[in-house]
Design a protein around this motif. Sequence first.
Motif, short mmCIF file in Angstrom:
data_model
loop_
_atom_site.label_atom_id
_atom_site.label_comp_id
_atom_site.label_asym_id
_atom_site.label_seq_id
_atom_site.Cartn_x
_atom_site.Cartn_y
_atom_site.Cartn_z
N ARG A 48 6.82 5.53 8.88
CA ARG A 48 5.66 5.21 8.02
C ARG A 48 6.12 4.94 6.59
N GLY A 52 5.67 1.25 5.05
CA GLY A 52 4.71 1.24 3.96
C GLY A 52 5.32 0.95 2.60
N SER A 100 2.82 4.69 -1.13
CA SER A 100 3.08 3.76 -0.04
C SER A 100 1.84 2.91 0.20
N GLU A 101 1.98 1.85 0.96
CA GLU A 101 0.90 0.89 1.16
C GLU A 101 0.63 0.68 2.64
N ASN A 102 -0.52 0.01 2.87
CA ASN A 102 -0.92 -0.39 4.23
C ASN A 102 -1.00 0.77 5.23
N GLU A 105 -1.21 5.30 0.16
CA GLU A 105 -1.13 6.75 0.14
C GLU A 105 -0.40 7.20 -1.11
#
Length: 419
Positions: A48, A52, A100-102, A105
Amino acid sequence: MRRQVLVFISILSLSSVFGQVSYSIPEEMAKGSLVGNVAQDLGLDVKRLRLGNARVYSGDSREYIELNSERGVLLIKERIDREALCGDTTPCAVHFQIVSENPMEFYSVTVEITDINDNAPSFEKSDIQFIISESAVVGSKFDLERAVDLDVGINSLQSYVLKPSDIFLIKLHNQADGKKNVEMVLQKPLDREKDEIISLALTALDGGEPQMSGTMQIIITVLDVNDNAPVFTQPIYKGTVAENAAKGTIVTTVSASDADNGLNGKITYSITNTLDDVRHVFDVNEDSGEVRLTGHLDYEKKRNFQINVRARDNGWLTDTCKVIVDVVDINDNEPTIVIMSKSAIISENANINTVVTMFNVQDPDSGENGKVQCFINDNIPFVLKSTSNNFHNLVTDSDLDRERASEYNITVTCSDEGV
């Protein structure tokens, strides 16, 4: 006049999750050293983090620690010197976020930097000279330059030793800032015919392992006359000065008296602070005792100063006082908006409360001058939400309809409450 910062923000459908973790490491760790397994400690999948585009966000501060997203661990990116980072402030820590992305977070990370004994006590001068009358009474005090140790806690300066100690002894006085002022006290009468020159060694010791030390030589020339030392009218003087005060501003005036007559009663004032910035910011008139501003003040960097002032007569007898100067804050910093993550595209079927932009607002002023409010333009299907200290999310507030409006131009305005 209220200061404002305008930023134009585009949009992306994202969500936010929050967590926090803390670590403690010693200073001076080598580059690449392991700080902690952040993926494991936050319960995250390493995959993740990688997919991300997880990264460290430290705002305006220097990045000392980096994220290895392949392993999910935090590593030392740059050698950390606790003394350079925090001075004598404890505890000392660096704070940053992992973003982080998509979906989007956001996690907060605190790394405490503990002290190691990597600094020895040191004196500004290798030797100091006194000229003391043989008529000086037992109990006469002579203030000495105190040593400085950049370490903290048990690793900092702990004690002094004076050798030989048959004529003078050392006396310490605790100060409000945690430091100790050092005095040399005469414990038996001087005899110029017996000892015209007296040589002493003052050693400063810390409490670390191994113990470290620094030494200063004290050379005393014994003379006649002058049996009265200067005495300040008060032990502590106080003053306030605005951080934008002009050079030459008088902060306060110290005053001492000496019962001797003529040259023996003439008093000279001086600042005795060593190895800090006081003498670069303030000066005292050696004749009048006026304490003046000579440098630049910045409330956000230092809010108060302790100036140690010495009064000395021609026989080298002395007294000391403290001048406490409080710096008054002015509203000289405008809010700064830092975009942490954003995008220009969002689906018309996005859920309400979808995070489209995340940003941080900083204003280093204090009180009302540093209290910031943010708002956006009206009549749009978006709203601002605060997530934690100075962190904000721009989220959807109602359903979107691309046929009704295919794009939005959103203005975020952040203003402090100062004047």
